[in-house]
Design an enzyme around this catalytic site. Structure first.
Site, PDB file in Angstrom:
ATOM      1  N   LEU A 142       0.854  -1.184   0.000  1.00  0.00           N
ATOM      2  CA  LEU A 142       0.000   0.000   0.000  1.00  0.00           C
ATOM      3  C   LEU A 142       0.893   1.238   0.000  1.00  0.00           C
ATOM      4  O   LEU A 142       1.350   1.706   1.045  1.00  0.00           O
ATOM      5  CB  LEU A 142      -0.938  -0.012   1.211  1.00  0.00           C
ATOM      6  CG  LEU A 142      -1.836  -1.257   1.351  1.00  0.00           C
ATOM      7  CD1 LEU A 142      -2.785  -1.086   2.532  1.00  0.00           C
ATOM      8  CD2 LEU A 142      -2.607  -1.534   0.073  1.00  0.00           C
ATOM      9  N   ASP A 143       1.123   1.754  -1.181  1.00  0.00           N
ATOM     10  CA  ASP A 143       2.074   2.845  -1.366  1.00  0.00           C
ATOM     11  C   ASP A 143       1.559   4.143  -0.756  1.00  0.00           C
ATOM     12  O   ASP A 143       0.411   4.544  -1.006  1.00  0.00           O
ATOM     13  CB  ASP A 143       2.327   3.036  -2.867  1.00  0.00           C
ATOM     14  CG  ASP A 143       3.231   4.206  -3.156  1.00  0.00           C
ATOM     15  OD1 ASP A 143       4.400   4.155  -2.737  1.00  0.00           O
ATOM     16  OD2 ASP A 143       2.765   5.185  -3.784  1.00  0.00           O
ATOM     17  N   ALA A 144       2.412   4.795   0.031  1.00  0.00           N
ATOM     18  CA  ALA A 144       2.116   6.125   0.601  1.00  0.00           C
ATOM     19  C   ALA A 144       0.765   6.168   1.299  1.00  0.00           C
ATOM     20  O   ALA A 144       0.089   7.209   1.306  1.00  0.00           O
ATOM     21  CB  ALA A 144       2.186   7.192  -0.500  1.00  0.00           C
ATOM     22  N   ILE A 145       0.374   5.078   1.913  1.00  0.00           N
ATOM     23  CA  ILE A 145      -0.967   4.963   2.484  1.00  0.00           C
ATOM     24  C   ILE A 145      -1.210   5.973   3.606  1.00  0.00           C
ATOM     25  O   ILE A 145      -2.340   6.427   3.814  1.00  0.00           O
ATOM     26  CB  ILE A 145      -1.198   3.520   3.005  1.00  0.00           C
ATOM     27  CG1 ILE A 145      -2.635   3.308   3.473  1.00  0.00           C
ATOM     28  CG2 ILE A 145      -0.208   3.154   4.083  1.00  0.00           C
ATOM     29  CD1 ILE A 145      -3.657   3.329   2.374  1.00  0.00           C
TER      30      ILE A 145
END
Length: 589
Positions: free
Chosen positions: A243-246
């Site tokens: 989950l990128d840059a969540i």
């Protein structure tokens, strides 16, 4: 109050509706949560009575390790890079890794893949979905869910500007006069970008760059589209979602817009949906933020399965260039053991730089400045972030890890390879699942030419190898690339056989002074112990075995050299950057 209910009396639809009610509790007008829950289940092809997967189950063991790579890191003439990557993994990693994280392999407009144009396509310069599925058939595949933002050149944003679907209302906007001083930024570019829409000028929110426009999850249509993407990735073999840059997902002006309760609830919702669709699927949160905030994404065992151990890279790097493990040891003692069903995701190098925010409160300002200065002397760059008062502060160091470990604060020396392998021996011994950047397996140097070509400091650590040149380097017994590659494979092979290296096996920090960094691991059945001890200095150090309390009735041996230890009061001399893994059961599985 957060939800995340584990009440087994609720149907899946009711549980999803409960998540949604919390997420949209302050949104006016809010969605019909039961109806939206039914829609999300239909997208995921789940029934309301789908049984809940078991909780607090470890879906990993000591045989698990991931390699992290761009799809185009290794190039061969006339072959799609994804196919080249698979051939390389099959031949040169020889079963030493269980999974692979292919960094964004979608069409993109900037940021080496993280400004996604089309979430449902494979970048044709890399290959196609068949190439992705071929990798997923043999390795646990981790893929990026670039959830916070997408490309300003993509269809969604074009439709947003023209007030069409899909895209209408998909992006965060704010008036220029809005008080946004509290917003935490990882960059120095302006937060708001003015664009011309059919209904007049709009100011869109861009946390990372003007080409990466933040998606507005206050609009339930955005959530539904993202869930549709998740289902598509599952269908194409993805098992692990990064989950990128969540942490930046939910925006509320007047707050930091970081780690808000709604963001955590979105993670819990995705956990519920993904786990029901594929019980062995995993979520990993990428949150390059201070340590305690990062750990919050475990939730109560109901959010991320794994969190990136972001404090490890700067602390371990600092340890090895100063020859003093004090800060690393203090941090280790403060780290809680993850509960079953969760684990740390350990790494010390990645496609990004070495983050400095995760070292805040752990390294002093003087230590940070000394580390930055040393990395600059070793050819590295420093990226900055903007503070609320308009000042800039170092955000990350951009450097290839092999060059970062070429010496100490005193300068380069002859211990580059031992120091580099020592760093990985420490990481591989720690509780957690290891993730190894492809370039660490290859001893790749700083790529200054690529920085000049792209104008981006992070390109220094994103070299593209020509396959023929790489194979020649690995075959040369005197090449640093070959020496490091063989050393890394040996460490991985030994690790795979030790039950005490299970990601959730017991771990205790040892107190052996400033130059010897050590910790003790014990298997779940308590049969195997491993004392992991590394000399983190450029001088030989003496280890007194009496200090680690070896049991006299056991036969002890170093896993890395095969050396037996006859007496619990023996003294052992460790060469600069030498590691020993002292165990009572060298073949325990």
């Amino acid at each position: 109050m957060r939800t995340g209910s584990s009440d087994q009396t609720l149907t899946l639809c009711e549980r999803v509706a409960q998540h949604l009610a919390f997420i949209y509790r302050e949104v006016e007008p809010g969605p019909d949560c039961p109806a939206l829950a039914e829609e999300l289940l239909a997208i995921m092809r789940l029934a309301s009575d789908t049984p809940a997967p078991p909780t607090h189950v470890n879906q990993w063991d000591q045989g698990d390790a991931l390699v992290l790579s761009y799809g185009g890191s290794i190039l061969a003439p006339g072959e799609p890079p994804l196919r080249t990557l698979k051939h390389f993994l099959d031949r040169y990693l020889q079963g030493r890794v269980s999974g692979v994280h292919i960094l964004p392999f979608y069409p993109y407009s900037s940021d080496d893949g993280f400004a996604v144009l089309d979430y449902l396509s494979v970048n044709e310069e890399l290959g196609d979905w068949e190439d992705i599925q071929a990798i997923a058939d043999k390795y646990d595949l981790m893929a990026d869910l670039v959830i916070n933002h997408c490309s300003a050149e993509g269809e969604w944003f074009r439709n947003f500007l023209n007030n069409r679907d899909p895209g209408r209302g998909f992006f965060v906007t704010a008036a220029p006069a809005t008080d946004l001083e509290a917003v935490v930024r990882p960059r120095t570019t302006p937060l708001l970008r003015e664009v011309q829409a059919v209904d007049g000028p709009r100011h869109v929110w861009c946390t990372f760059s003007p080409d990466q426009v933040d998606l507005d999850f206050r609009n339930p249509r955005v959530l539904a589209e993202m869930v549709r993407i998740v289902r598509y990735y599952l269908d194409n073999g993805v098992r692990i979602f990064r989950l990128d840059a969540i942490a930046f997902l939910w925006k509320v002006p007047g707050t930091s817009c970081l780690n808000l309760d709604e963001t955590h609830e979105v993670v819990r919702l995705l956990r519920t949906l993904v786990s029901h669709a594929r019980p062995d699927a995993m979520l990993i949160t990428e949150t390059n933020i201070p340590n305690q905030e990062n750990l919050s994404y475990f939730g109560n065992g109901n959010e991320a399965h794994c969190v990136y151990n972001f404090s490890l890279p700067p602390l371990l790097l600092n340890t090895l260039v100063t020859g003093d493990c004090t800060y690393l040891k203090q941090w280790m003692m403060s780290m809680p053991p993850p509960q079953h069903g969760t684990a740390y995701f350990n790494f010390i190098a990645s496609h990004d730089g070495i983050g400095l925010r995760p070292a805040e409160g752990l390294l002093s300002e003087d230590e940070l400045q000394a580390l930055i200065g040393t990395m600059r002397r070793f050819g590295g760059h420093v990226s900055y972030r903007r503070l609320a008062d308009g000042e800039s502060k170092p955000y990350e160091i951009n450097i290839a890890l092999f060059d970062a470990l070429q010496g100490t604060v005193e300068g380069p020396d002859e211990h580059n390879i031992p120091r580099f392998l020592c760093a990985h021996a420490i990481m591989l011994g720690l509780e957690g699942i290891p993730g190894i950047y492809l370039h660490s397996l290859l001893a790749t140097h700083n790529d200054h030419e690529r920085v000049e070509e792209t104008g981006h400091p992070r390109s220094i650590n994103r070299h593209q190898w020509n396959l023929a040149e790489l194979e020649e380097a690995l075959a040369d017994p005197t090449s640093e690339h070959g020496v490091v590659h063989r050393g890394m494979l040996e460490l991985l092979e030994i690790r795979q056989r030790q039950a005490a290296f299970h990601p959730n096996a017991t771990q205790f920090t040892l107190h052996l002074g400033c130059q010897l960094f050590g910790f003790w691991r014990q298997s779940a059945d308590r049969r195997q112990s491993i004392f992991c001890i590394s000399n983190v200095s450029a001088l030989a150090q003496t280890l007194n075995l009496a200090d680690i309390n070896l049991i006299d009735t056991e036969a002890w041996q170093d896993l890395l050299t095969g050396r037996p230890f006859q007496s619990r009061v023996e003294q052992v001399t460790l060469a600069p950057y030498q590691t020993v893994w002292i165990t009572n059961l060298p073949d325990h599985r």
